[in-house]
Motif scaffolding. Sequence first.
Motif, PDB file in Angstrom:
ATOM      1  N   LEU A 150       0.819  -1.218   0.000  1.00 45.06           N
ATOM      2  CA  LEU A 150       0.000   0.000   0.000  1.00 45.06           C
ATOM      3  C   LEU A 150       0.852   1.267   0.000  1.00 45.06           C
ATOM      4  O   LEU A 150       0.348   2.357  -0.298  1.00 45.06           O
ATOM      5  CB  LEU A 150      -0.924   0.006   1.227  1.00 45.06           C
ATOM      6  CG  LEU A 150      -2.063  -1.018   1.226  1.00 45.06           C
ATOM      7  CD1 LEU A 150      -2.747  -1.031   2.586  1.00 45.06           C
ATOM      8  CD2 LEU A 150      -3.072  -0.707   0.120  1.00 45.06           C
ATOM      9  N   ALA A 151       2.134   1.139   0.343  1.00 43.21           N
ATOM     10  CA  ALA A 151       3.009   2.309   0.473  1.00 43.21           C
ATOM     11  C   ALA A 151       3.060   3.193  -0.778  1.00 43.21           C
ATOM     12  O   ALA A 151       2.953   4.415  -0.670  1.00 43.21           O
ATOM     13  CB  ALA A 151       4.421   1.866   0.870  1.00 43.21           C
ATOM     14  N   PRO A 152       3.206   2.621  -1.992  1.00 41.83           N
ATOM     15  CA  PRO A 152       3.229   3.495  -3.184  1.00 41.83           C
ATOM     16  C   PRO A 152       1.929   4.268  -3.372  1.00 41.83           C
ATOM     17  O   PRO A 152       1.947   5.431  -3.794  1.00 41.83           O
ATOM     18  CB  PRO A 152       3.452   2.505  -4.339  1.00 41.83           C
ATOM     19  CG  PRO A 152       4.111   1.333  -3.705  1.00 41.83           C
ATOM     20  CD  PRO A 152       3.495   1.223  -2.344  1.00 41.83           C
ATOM     21  N   LEU A 153       0.806   3.632  -3.059  1.00 45.68           N
ATOM     22  CA  LEU A 153      -0.487   4.305  -3.188  1.00 45.68           C
ATOM     23  C   LEU A 153      -0.585   5.467  -2.204  1.00 45.68           C
ATOM     24  O   LEU A 153      -0.989   6.582  -2.571  1.00 45.68           O
ATOM     25  CB  LEU A 153      -1.625   3.314  -2.941  1.00 45.68           C
ATOM     26  CG  LEU A 153      -3.048   3.893  -2.996  1.00 45.68           C
ATOM     27  CD1 LEU A 153      -3.352   4.432  -4.393  1.00 45.68           C
ATOM     28  CD2 LEU A 153      -4.069   2.825  -2.600  1.00 45.68           C
ATOM     29  N   PHE A 154      -0.214   5.225  -0.967  1.00 41.85           N
ATOM     30  CA  PHE A 154      -0.229   6.291   0.036  1.00 41.85           C
ATOM     31  C   PHE A 154       0.693   7.439  -0.392  1.00 41.85           C
ATOM     32  O   PHE A 154       0.335   8.616  -0.276  1.00 41.85           O
ATOM     33  CB  PHE A 154       0.224   5.753   1.399  1.00 41.85           C
ATOM     34  CG  PHE A 154      -0.695   4.744   2.009  1.00 41.85           C
ATOM     35  CD1 PHE A 154      -2.053   4.775   1.768  1.00 41.85           C
ATOM     36  CD2 PHE A 154      -0.197   3.745   2.838  1.00 41.85           C
ATOM     37  CE1 PHE A 154      -2.913   3.840   2.344  1.00 41.85           C
ATOM     38  CE2 PHE A 154      -1.037   2.808   3.419  1.00 41.85           C
ATOM     39  CZ  PHE A 154      -2.397   2.861   3.167  1.00 41.85           C
ATOM     40  N   THR A 155       1.872   7.082  -0.872  1.00 39.77           N
ATOM     41  CA  THR A 155       2.858   8.086  -1.276  1.00 39.77           C
ATOM     42  C   THR A 155       2.346   8.942  -2.419  1.00 39.77           C
ATOM     43  O   THR A 155       2.597  10.155  -2.466  1.00 39.77           O
ATOM     44  CB  THR A 155       4.179   7.408  -1.694  1.00 39.77           C
ATOM     45  OG1 THR A 155       4.631   6.573  -0.624  1.00 39.77           O
ATOM     46  CG2 THR A 155       5.250   8.437  -2.012  1.00 39.77           C
ATOM     47  N   PHE A 156       1.630   8.328  -3.344  1.00 39.94           N
ATOM     48  CA  PHE A 156       1.095   9.060  -4.495  1.00 39.94           C
ATOM     49  C   PHE A 156       0.203  10.217  -4.048  1.00 39.94           C
ATOM     50  O   PHE A 156       0.204  11.293  -4.654  1.00 39.94           O
ATOM     51  CB  PHE A 156       0.305   8.117  -5.395  1.00 39.94           C
ATOM     52  CG  PHE A 156      -0.343   8.791  -6.563  1.00 39.94           C
ATOM     53  CD1 PHE A 156       0.409   9.148  -7.678  1.00 39.94           C
ATOM     54  CD2 PHE A 156      -1.699   9.089  -6.550  1.00 39.94           C
ATOM     55  CE1 PHE A 156      -0.185   9.789  -8.759  1.00 39.94           C
ATOM     56  CE2 PHE A 156      -2.302   9.723  -7.631  1.00 39.94           C
ATOM     57  CZ  PHE A 156      -1.545  10.074  -8.736  1.00 39.94           C
ATOM     58  N   PHE A 157      -0.538  10.012  -2.974  1.00 42.63           N
ATOM     59  CA  PHE A 157      -1.455  11.059  -2.486  1.00 42.63           C
ATOM     60  C   PHE A 157      -0.771  12.029  -1.515  1.00 42.63           C
ATOM     61  O   PHE A 157      -1.318  13.102  -1.255  1.00 42.63           O
ATOM     62  CB  PHE A 157      -2.673  10.419  -1.802  1.00 42.63           C
ATOM     63  CG  PHE A 157      -3.614   9.737  -2.754  1.00 42.63           C
ATOM     64  CD1 PHE A 157      -4.446  10.484  -3.574  1.00 42.63           C
ATOM     65  CD2 PHE A 157      -3.634   8.362  -2.857  1.00 42.63           C
ATOM     66  CE1 PHE A 157      -5.309   9.862  -4.468  1.00 42.63           C
ATOM     67  CE2 PHE A 157      -4.494   7.732  -3.744  1.00 42.63           C
ATOM     68  CZ  PHE A 157      -5.338   8.483  -4.560  1.00 42.63           C
TER      69      PHE A 157
END
Length: 203
Positions: A150-157
């Motif tokens: 989930l880290a890349p998704l969180f980082t994107f936002f």
Amino acid sequence: MIAMVILMVGVAYLFGSLSSAVVICRLYQLPDPRTTGSKNPGATNVYRLGGRIPAVLVLVMDILKGTVPVYIGYWLNITPLALGFIAIAACLGHIFPLYFGFKGGKAVATAFGAMLPIGPELAGLLIVSWCVALFIWGFSSLAAIVAVALAPLFTFFIKPAYTLPVAMLAVLIVVRHQANIRRLMDGQEPRVWDKRGKLKNNN
């Protein structure tokens, strides 16, 4: 700047090569975590071998191995992509430690530490994701895989410029968990707690 990045990548690897689990186990006269328990030199295995205090020390040291070199790179205004390589180098140091026969751990805590400079929002979301997954399924490895995925998704936002570096780091950690994924699929992966909901401790 290229020379600085190469230097920091080398420093990150050497710093990551300090196997916290092995050092702490030796200080506490515990069995070698590389050959005992799950044979993974990480905080979870050290908890099973020696309890809370050694495990917390290992966790903190492993996090710092990722945080310190990345923070230094961030302070030096190194680009996000280059910071990603520094973070990966720190994790590779943990996975293949130069000082301990290139036999290391999964680098989950080190990867988490490497992501801390992105901001407290990401750190909080990763911790919550790990805790929720651990509460639902009881597997430390699965919780780590869910959180890092989930880290890349969180980082994107939060900070889109760091999405690619975080994704690179996430892939490394997931690949490192191949054996755990196979055991999960075969129903052979040990839980953090027993069926009564109590944390496991072999002492």
